[in-house]
Write an enzyme that holds these catalytic residues in place. Structure first.
Site, short mmCIF file in Angstrom:
data_model
loop_
_atom_site.label_atom_id
_atom_site.label_comp_id
_atom_site.label_asym_id
_atom_site.label_seq_id
_atom_site.Cartn_x
_atom_site.Cartn_y
_atom_site.Cartn_z
N LYS A 23 -4.23 -12.24 -30.93
CA LYS A 23 -5.26 -11.34 -30.42
C LYS A 23 -5.69 -11.75 -29.02
O LYS A 23 -6.02 -10.89 -28.19
CB LYS A 23 -6.47 -11.34 -31.35
CG LYS A 23 -7.71 -10.66 -30.78
CD LYS A 23 -8.91 -10.93 -31.63
CE LYS A 23 -10.18 -10.37 -30.97
NZ LYS A 23 -10.56 -11.10 -29.73
N ASN A 24 -5.71 -13.06 -28.74
CA ASN A 24 -6.17 -13.55 -27.44
C ASN A 24 -5.10 -13.48 -26.35
O ASN A 24 -5.33 -13.92 -25.23
CB ASN A 24 -6.69 -14.98 -27.56
CG ASN A 24 -8.02 -15.03 -28.28
OD1 ASN A 24 -8.67 -14.01 -28.51
ND2 ASN A 24 -8.44 -16.23 -28.66
N ARG A 97 -14.59 -6.02 -24.45
CA ARG A 97 -14.84 -6.52 -23.10
C ARG A 97 -13.58 -6.47 -22.24
O ARG A 97 -13.58 -6.93 -21.10
CB ARG A 97 -15.35 -7.97 -23.18
CG ARG A 97 -16.61 -8.12 -24.01
CD ARG A 97 -17.02 -9.57 -24.14
NE ARG A 97 -17.40 -10.15 -22.88
CZ ARG A 97 -18.63 -10.09 -22.35
NH1 ARG A 97 -19.58 -9.45 -23.00
NH2 ARG A 97 -18.91 -10.64 -21.20
N CYS A 121 -18.19 -9.60 -29.43
CA CYS A 121 -18.90 -10.29 -30.50
C CYS A 121 -20.16 -10.97 -29.96
O CYS A 121 -20.17 -11.53 -28.86
CB CYS A 121 -17.99 -11.33 -31.15
SG CYS A 121 -16.67 -10.60 -32.13
N ARG A 126 -21.83 -14.21 -22.57
CA ARG A 126 -20.52 -14.19 -21.93
C ARG A 126 -20.58 -13.25 -20.73
O ARG A 126 -20.03 -12.15 -20.74
CB ARG A 126 -19.44 -13.75 -22.93
CG ARG A 126 -19.32 -14.71 -24.10
CD ARG A 126 -18.06 -14.51 -24.87
NE ARG A 126 -18.09 -13.29 -25.66
CZ ARG A 126 -17.10 -12.90 -26.45
NH1 ARG A 126 -16.01 -13.62 -26.54
NH2 ARG A 126 -17.19 -11.80 -27.15
N ASP A 312 -12.98 -21.05 -32.09
CA ASP A 312 -12.68 -20.04 -33.10
C ASP A 312 -12.28 -20.64 -34.44
O ASP A 312 -12.28 -19.94 -35.46
CB ASP A 312 -11.57 -19.11 -32.62
CG ASP A 312 -12.07 -18.10 -31.58
OD1 ASP A 312 -13.29 -18.00 -31.42
OD2 ASP A 312 -11.23 -17.43 -30.95
N VAL A 334 -18.77 -24.54 -26.65
CA VAL A 334 -18.16 -23.42 -25.95
C VAL A 334 -19.08 -22.19 -25.92
O VAL A 334 -19.31 -21.61 -24.88
CB VAL A 334 -16.80 -23.07 -26.58
CG1 VAL A 334 -16.16 -21.89 -25.84
CG2 VAL A 334 -15.87 -24.29 -26.53
N ARG A 420 -10.84 -6.18 -35.64
CA ARG A 420 -10.59 -6.53 -34.23
C ARG A 420 -9.51 -7.59 -34.11
O ARG A 420 -8.77 -7.63 -33.12
CB ARG A 420 -11.87 -7.03 -33.57
CG ARG A 420 -12.89 -5.95 -33.26
CD ARG A 420 -13.95 -6.47 -32.32
NE ARG A 420 -13.36 -6.93 -31.07
CZ ARG A 420 -13.69 -8.07 -30.47
NH1 ARG A 420 -14.61 -8.87 -31.00
NH2 ARG A 420 -13.11 -8.42 -29.34
#
Length: 442
Positions: A23-24, A97, A121, A126, A312, A334, A420
């Site tokens: 996903k990233n 985003r 999220c 952020r 995560d 983080v 997501r």
């Protein structure tokens, strides 16, 4: 109609799940297709909401996107790239985003870009300031006065720059890469993120013709080129989903083979997993994660940027630590508000105390700022079913596995957030033997 997931807990999860592209990485790889002057092909694409969102965003910007229904591969042709309105972007972006990363490629292609108000999220602040500062370094002109968002222009083109990030932000590093590869001259970014997904994006850009080097000192250098070709690339597997299922196996005292999981990208997680009493077996096809029996062990852990323990991974692992014998301490460095999900765990019977102090070896950037970014978990505690509303992607998955391990029945709302980042998670839960039912409520 809202959806509610009913979970009947107490059943160990056993069986096989398959993870595909990260996903990233995948949404950013899709955005990179805008940089090429020929079609790009992206393979190993998961069926998740973020992919659907970026597909829509590409289409309203004139990119032709087609999907191979057999393999799931995406072909993206940017030859018809055009400007989209702020209303269109806002409508198709939803709570994502990702539009911020369209800016560099669109500035190169069209000379302008728009950013609506961004979602994502709710795990901490952020801000897009990192991104806007990066774009300013390249010579972009930014107007934040518009009620519908931010307008960005580059009437004279973009020029390479020397950039020092105040924090190795993954998003800001992606912004640099997607902007610098076609900027005039050389770009050097210090304190860059070097996550596996960043390195995979660099590999993809190199296939397109980009000139990029990565130093051990977190310095990335990019020599801009006038044009890039399309790419053919297989996305690396999702290490976050792999780690999530690993924690699910531990929490439910189960045994899950994660097909596609890659050991090379999970080194820090695997070390911690074994440290608390979990076991795993690595094969060429994936990794088997299982609870070997006996008591789980507490630990002291700090999240960090790669190659440290990823943020995560923290949330699902906290659920496992509620079942460890003793006191565990987690220092989140983080995202400052990532422990909000523990409220639901406490309602289910867990003992979790949150603190604003840095309960770690090194004070972090959230120290003395009143953010509850450290957690003390005491266990083991039995978990019981409860009514839960999912707050964010990873926290939501953590709630799910807590409910799966709990005695009794839980009702979970906000389940759409899981889509997501977790492909076909309902099918996967069922295949693993979970007793779950999805219903709609008024």
């Amino acid at each position: 109609m809202a959806k509610v997931l009913t979970i009947h807990g107490g059943v160990p999860l056993k069986g096989k799940v398959t993870v595909r592209g990260a996903k990233n990485l995948v949404p950013k790889a899709m955005v990179a297709a805008l940089l090429g002057d020929s079609p790009s092909v992206l393979r190993n694409v998961p069926e998740i909401k973020d992919v659907a969102v970026v597909t829509s965003l590409l289409k309203i910007h004139g990119v032709t996107v087609s999907k191979d229904e057999v393999t799931g591969d995406l072909t993206m042709d940017p030859s018809g790239t055009k400007t989209a309105t702020s209303n269109e972007i806002d409508t198709h972006a939803g709570d994502s985003r990702i539009p911020i990363l369209f800016c560099g490629p669109l500035l190169h292609s069209l000379g302008e870009a728009l950013i609506p108000n961004l979602g994502g999220c709710k795990i901490g602040d952020r801000p897009i300031d990192f991104h806007l500062d990066v774009l300013r370094h390249f010579g972009a002109e930014i107007d934040k006065a518009g009620p519908l968002g931010t307008s960005i222009r580059a009437p004279h083109g973009l020029t390479g720059a020397k950039i020092s990030l105040p924090y190795p932000s993954v998003g800001a590093t992606e912004q640099v890469l997607l902007t610098a590869v076609r900027a005039k001259g050389t770009t050097e970014v210090e304190n860059a993120a070097i996550e596996p997904e960043i390195l995979d994006l660099i590999s993809l850009l190199q296939k397109m013709g980009a000139i990029i080097t990565v130093g051990r000192d977190r310095v990335i250098r990019i020599i801009g080129v006038e044009k890039l070709n399309g790419y053919n690339h297989k996305a690396l597997p999702d290490r976050n989903e792999s780690a999530s299922w690993a924690s699910a196996a531990l929490v439910t005292k189960g045994d899950i083979f994660v097909e596609g999981a890659a050991q090379r990208d999970l080194t820090a997680f695997l070390h911690t997993y074994r440290q608390i009493g979990g076991e795993f077996e690595v094969t060429d096809d994936g990794i088997r994660f299982f609870h070997p029996g006996g008591d789980l062990k507490p630990l002291i852990l700090e999240t960090d940027v790669h190659p440290g323990f990823m943020t995560d991974w923290q949330q699902p692992l906290v659920v496992a630590l509620t079942q460890a014998t003793g006191v565990s301490i987690i220092h989140e460095t983080v995202y400052e508000n990532r422990f909000g999900f523990t409220n639901a765990l406490v309602e289910m019977g867990a003992k979790v105390q949150l603190h604003s102090e840095c309960l770690g070896a090194i004070p972090c950037r959230f120290g003395q700022r009143n953010f509850q970014h450290s957690a003390v978990i005491t266990g083991p505690t039995p978990l019981t079913g409860a009514d839960v509303d999912i707050p964010d992607l990873r926290g939501g998955f953590s709630h799910l596995i807590a409910a799966l391990a709990a005695e009794g029945t839980s009702h979970v709302t906000g389940i759409e957030l899981i889509n997501r980042g977790y492909e076909k998670f309902m099918d996967k839960l069922t295949d693993l033997g979970a007793r779950v039912e999805m219903n709609e409520i008024a």
